[in-house]
Scaffold this active site. Sequence first.
Site, PDB file in Angstrom:
ATOM      1  N   GLY A 132       0.859  -1.193  -0.080  1.00  0.00           N
ATOM      2  CA  GLY A 132      -0.089  -0.077  -0.086  1.00  0.00           C
ATOM      3  C   GLY A 132       0.780   1.346   0.050  1.00  0.00           C
ATOM      4  N   SER A 133       1.988   1.337  -0.478  1.00  0.00           N
ATOM      5  CA  SER A 133       3.013   2.525  -0.723  1.00  0.00           C
ATOM      6  C   SER A 133       2.124   3.183  -1.459  1.00  0.00           C
ATOM      7  CB  SER A 133       4.248   2.401  -1.255  1.00  0.00           C
ATOM      8  OG  SER A 133       4.329   1.901  -2.356  1.00  0.00           O
ATOM      9  N   HIS A 144       0.717   0.417 -13.256  1.00  0.00           N
ATOM     10  CA  HIS A 144       1.450  -0.921 -13.455  1.00  0.00           C
ATOM     11  C   HIS A 144       2.991  -0.392 -13.770  1.00  0.00           C
ATOM     12  CE1 HIS A 144       2.003  -4.699 -15.026  1.00  0.00           C
ATOM     13  NE2 HIS A 144       2.911  -4.301 -15.936  1.00  0.00           N
ATOM     14  N   ASN A 159      -5.797   1.813 -12.902  1.00  0.00           N
ATOM     15  CA  ASN A 159      -4.729   0.949 -12.557  1.00  0.00           C
ATOM     16  C   ASN A 159      -3.336   1.450 -12.572  1.00  0.00           C
ATOM     17  OD1 ASN A 159      -3.603  -1.497 -11.288  1.00  0.00           O
ATOM     18  ND2 ASN A 159      -3.126  -2.310 -13.218  1.00  0.00           N
TER      19      ASN A 159
HETATM   20  C1  GRF Z   1       3.096  -1.224  -7.671  1.00  0.00           C
HETATM   21  O1  GRF Z   1       4.371  -1.301  -8.237  1.00  0.00           O
HETATM   22  C2  GRF Z   1       2.024  -1.153  -8.877  1.00  0.00           C
HETATM   23  O2  GRF Z   1       2.398  -0.449  -9.922  1.00  0.00           O
HETATM   24  C3  GRF Z   1       1.512  -2.518  -8.690  1.00  0.00           C
HETATM   25  O3  GRF Z   1       1.569  -2.969  -7.624  1.00  0.00           O
HETATM   26  C4  GRF Z   1       2.562  -2.351  -6.935  1.00  0.00           C
HETATM   27  C5  GRF Z   1       1.933  -2.166  -5.596  1.00  0.00           C
HETATM   28  O4  GRF Z   1       2.830  -1.423  -4.569  1.00  0.00           O
HETATM   29  N1  GRF Z   1       0.294  -2.386  -9.481  1.00  0.00           N
HETATM   30  P1  GRF Z   1       2.391  -0.770  -3.368  1.00  0.00           P
HETATM   31  O5  GRF Z   1       1.477  -1.835  -2.565  1.00  0.00           O
HETATM   32  O6  GRF Z   1       1.407   0.380  -3.608  1.00  0.00           O
HETATM   33  O7  GRF Z   1       3.444  -0.458  -2.596  1.00  0.00           O
END
Ligand code: GRF
Length: 189
Positions: free
Chosen positions: A12-13, A109, A107
Site C-alpha cells: 500500500g505504498s 502498472h 490501475n
Molecule cells: C506497484 O508497483 C504498482 O505499480 C503495482 O503494484 C505495486 C503496488 O505497490 N500494480 P504498493 O502496494 O502500492 O507499494
Amino acid sequence: MRNIAIFASGTGSNFQAIINAVSSKELKANITILISDKPNCKAIEKAIAKNIHYFAFKAKNYSSKEACEKDLLIHLEEHKVDLIVLAGYMRLIGPTLLKKYPNRIINIHPSLLPTFKGMDALGQAMKANVTVTGVTVHFVDAGMDTGAIISQESLNIESFATREEIETAIHKIEHKLYPKVINKVLEDL
Ligand code: GRF
C-alpha cells in the site's frame, strides 16, 4: 468533491502516497473506502492508522467472482464511490464491476505498457535486458493490463546496480504520478 475507493492487496505504498496527496490538498478527492482481498495486508494497517473505512474479504468465501463483486458493489455504493483506483490489487476486475463503473476504474502498472503486462513486470523487463522501463496508468478493462493508457513515465535503468534500486525509483515515479493522474481523471468525469 469526488469520492474514490482504493483497491489494494499488499504494502500500500501507492495508497499511502494517495492519502498524503489528499492531506496536502494536491489531490482533490475523498478516500471513502479501502477494499482489500488480503485481510492482513499492510494497506489495511495504513487505512486504520488514518481512520479510513475499509472492507477486507477473502475471495474463497464467495461462490463466484460475480457474487464477490456484487458484495463489493454494496460497499462501493454505500460509500458513494465515483472512481475506483487499483493500487497493487492482485485480482482481475470482472463484468459486474466493469458494467457499473465504465471508464471509472484505473490501475497503475510498473512498466511501459503494452510491454510487460501481468505479474512481476520489473522482473520481465530485467530478463529482457531493456535499458528503459517505466510506469503506466490506464483504464481497466476485462483484460490484464490491457485498458486504454492515460499516462506514462519512463525510467532509464542502465545505471542502476540492483533490482532494489530500480524498484525504489519506480515507486518514486508512481507515488508522484498516480495522484496527478487521479486528479485529471476526476476532472474529466
Ligand atoms: C506497484 O508497483 C504498482 O505499480 C503495482 O503494484 C505495486 C503496488 O505497490 N500494480 P504498493 O502496494 O502500492 O507499494
